[in-house]
Scaffold this motif. Structure first.
Motif, PDB file in Angstrom:
ATOM      1  N   ASP A  44       6.381 -71.819  99.951  1.00 16.34           N
ATOM      2  CA  ASP A  44       7.025 -71.796  98.624  1.00 16.34           C
ATOM      3  C   ASP A  44       6.302 -72.715  97.643  1.00 16.34           C
ATOM      4  OD1 ASP A  44       8.827 -70.032  99.630  1.00 16.34           O
ATOM      5  OD2 ASP A  44      10.462 -71.463  99.861  1.00 16.34           O
ATOM      6  N   VAL A  47       3.221 -70.962  96.509  1.00 16.09           N
ATOM      7  CA  VAL A  47       3.557 -69.881  95.579  1.00 16.09           C
ATOM      8  C   VAL A  47       3.812 -70.451  94.187  1.00 16.09           C
ATOM      9  CG1 VAL A  47       5.299 -68.130  95.017  1.00 16.09           C
ATOM     10  CG2 VAL A  47       4.448 -68.333  97.363  1.00 16.09           C
ATOM     11  N   GLN A  48       4.599 -71.562  94.133  1.00 17.88           N
ATOM     12  CA  GLN A  48       4.887 -72.186  92.835  1.00 17.88           C
ATOM     13  C   GLN A  48       3.612 -72.713  92.175  1.00 17.88           C
ATOM     14  OE1 GLN A  48       7.795 -75.149  93.816  1.00 17.88           O
ATOM     15  NE2 GLN A  48       9.416 -73.653  94.226  1.00 17.88           N
ATOM     16  N   GLU A  50       0.562 -71.584  92.661  1.00 17.93           N
ATOM     17  CA  GLU A  50      -0.237 -70.435  92.230  1.00 17.93           C
ATOM     18  C   GLU A  50       0.325 -69.849  90.928  1.00 17.93           C
ATOM     19  OE1 GLU A  50      -1.995 -66.232  94.038  1.00 17.93           O
ATOM     20  OE2 GLU A  50      -0.338 -67.246  95.054  1.00 17.93           O
ATOM     21  N   GLN A  51       1.647 -69.717  90.874  1.00 14.87           N
ATOM     22  CA  GLN A  51       2.268 -69.169  89.663  1.00 14.87           C
ATOM     23  C   GLN A  51       2.065 -70.091  88.459  1.00 14.87           C
ATOM     24  OE1 GLN A  51       6.296 -68.608  90.993  1.00 14.87           O
ATOM     25  NE2 GLN A  51       5.888 -66.568  91.852  1.00 14.87           N
ATOM     26  N   ALA A  52       2.212 -71.400  88.696  1.00 14.40           N
ATOM     27  CA  ALA A  52       2.015 -72.359  87.602  1.00 14.40           C
ATOM     28  C   ALA A  52       0.573 -72.317  87.113  1.00 14.40           C
ATOM     29  CB  ALA A  52       2.375 -73.770  88.064  1.00 14.40           C
ATOM     30  N   ALA A  54      -1.546 -69.785  87.390  1.00 19.61           N
ATOM     31  CA  ALA A  54      -1.791 -68.505  86.715  1.00 19.61           C
ATOM     32  C   ALA A  54      -1.198 -68.516  85.306  1.00 19.61           C
ATOM     33  CB  ALA A  54      -1.195 -67.363  87.537  1.00 19.61           C
ATOM     34  N   GLY A  55       0.032 -69.050  85.191  1.00 20.12           N
ATOM     35  CA  GLY A  55       0.670 -69.125  83.870  1.00 20.12           C
ATOM     36  C   GLY A  55      -0.110 -70.016  82.914  1.00 20.12           C
ATOM     37  N   GLU A  58      -3.404 -68.241  81.891  1.00 13.48           N
ATOM     38  CA  GLU A  58      -3.188 -67.169  80.914  1.00 13.48           C
ATOM     39  C   GLU A  58      -2.866 -67.731  79.529  1.00 13.48           C
ATOM     40  OE1 GLU A  58      -0.120 -64.728  82.558  1.00 13.48           O
ATOM     41  OE2 GLU A  58      -1.383 -64.049  84.217  1.00 13.48           O
ATOM     42  N   GLU A  92      -4.442 -72.295  90.537  1.00 11.59           N
ATOM     43  CA  GLU A  92      -3.992 -71.016  91.095  1.00 11.59           C
ATOM     44  C   GLU A  92      -4.649 -70.749  92.445  1.00 11.59           C
ATOM     45  OE1 GLU A  92      -3.843 -66.308  89.717  1.00 11.59           O
ATOM     46  OE2 GLU A  92      -4.981 -67.761  88.549  1.00 11.59           O
ATOM     47  N   GLY A  95      -3.242 -73.011  95.142  1.00 14.72           N
ATOM     48  CA  GLY A  95      -1.940 -72.517  95.613  1.00 14.72           C
ATOM     49  C   GLY A  95      -2.094 -71.381  96.598  1.00 14.72           C
ATOM     50  N   GLN A  99      -1.110 -71.361 100.719  1.00 21.87           N
ATOM     51  CA  GLN A  99      -0.279 -70.341 101.371  1.00 21.87           C
ATOM     52  C   GLN A  99      -0.957 -69.794 102.623  1.00 21.87           C
ATOM     53  OE1 GLN A  99       1.524 -67.397  98.542  1.00 21.87           O
ATOM     54  NE2 GLN A  99       0.502 -68.696  97.026  1.00 21.87           N
TER      55      GLN A  99
END
Length: 200
Positions: A44, A47-48, A50-52, A54-55, A58, A92, A95, A99
């Motif tokens: 988890d 994942v967080q 990686e998402q942070a 990526a966000g 972008e 990213e 992360g 995983q």
């Protein structure tokens, strides 16, 4: 194949050992699955991350592109945002790597906890059970062939304890040599009992 003895006491012991072996294997498999699910929960954080990443990547890319279109100063302003976008991509990737590492660790721990004890139980339990089944099947074939009684009696003379043999006859070897039917049946029954087969 014959998996259980014809004698109630021996058969009960075999069934008890079988049930315990299966229960222990099931318990180790359950523990392996439990540890795997426990460790896999650590993904988890990856994942967080990686998402942070990526966000952030972008957002910085969008800001850089928007500001890059400003006349005269766009090219100079875009540089720091492009650098920040690269940092987001690095976060990213970290992360995603976290995983994968956690998944490999969870799989290794789960398999290690479940497989090694199960293999040990199989070696200590299943191999002797299969050996018993093969020995009992061979003994049953010898008895049904009719020619095996003499051979089983001779085997009893070589493998059984002297006190056990002495209870059958004072001189069981001499009785075997002279072909004493009663002594030979008793010796064969003794050997068959150790194989889990009742002499009929």
């Amino acid at each position: 194949m014959k998996f259980y003895s014809d004698f109630a006491a021996q058969r009960s012991r075999q069934i008890t050992v079988d049930v315990l072996a299966i229960a222990f294997m099931a318990a180790w498999i359950w523990l392996g699955v439990f540890v795997h699910s426990l460790v896999i929960g650590l993904t988890d954080f990856g994942v967080q991350m990686e998402q942070a990443g990526a966000g952030f990547r972008e957002t910085m890319t969008d800001v850089g592109e928007n500001l890059g279109g400003v006349p005269l100063i766009g090219g100079g302003i875009r540089g720091p945002f492009d650098n920040a976008s690269v940092a987001g991509a690095t976060l990213e990737a970290a992360g995603a790597s976290q995983q994968v590492a956690v998944q490999n660790l969870a799989l290794g721990l789960g398999l290690g906890i479940a497989v090694l004890p199960v293999l040990a139980i199989l070696v200590l339990w299943l191999v002797p059970r299969l050996r018993f089944a093969r020995r009992a099947a061979t003994a049953r074939r010898l008895v049904s062939a009719g020619a095996g009684l003499d051979l089983l009696a001779l085997r009893a003379l070589t493998t059984q304890r002297l006190t056990t043999l002495g209870a059958i006859d004072a001189d069981p070897m001499a009785a075997w040599r002279r072909g004493d039917e009663a002594v030979m049946r008793s010796l064969a029954a003794l050997e068959l009992k150790s194989s889990g087969v009742r002499l009929t």
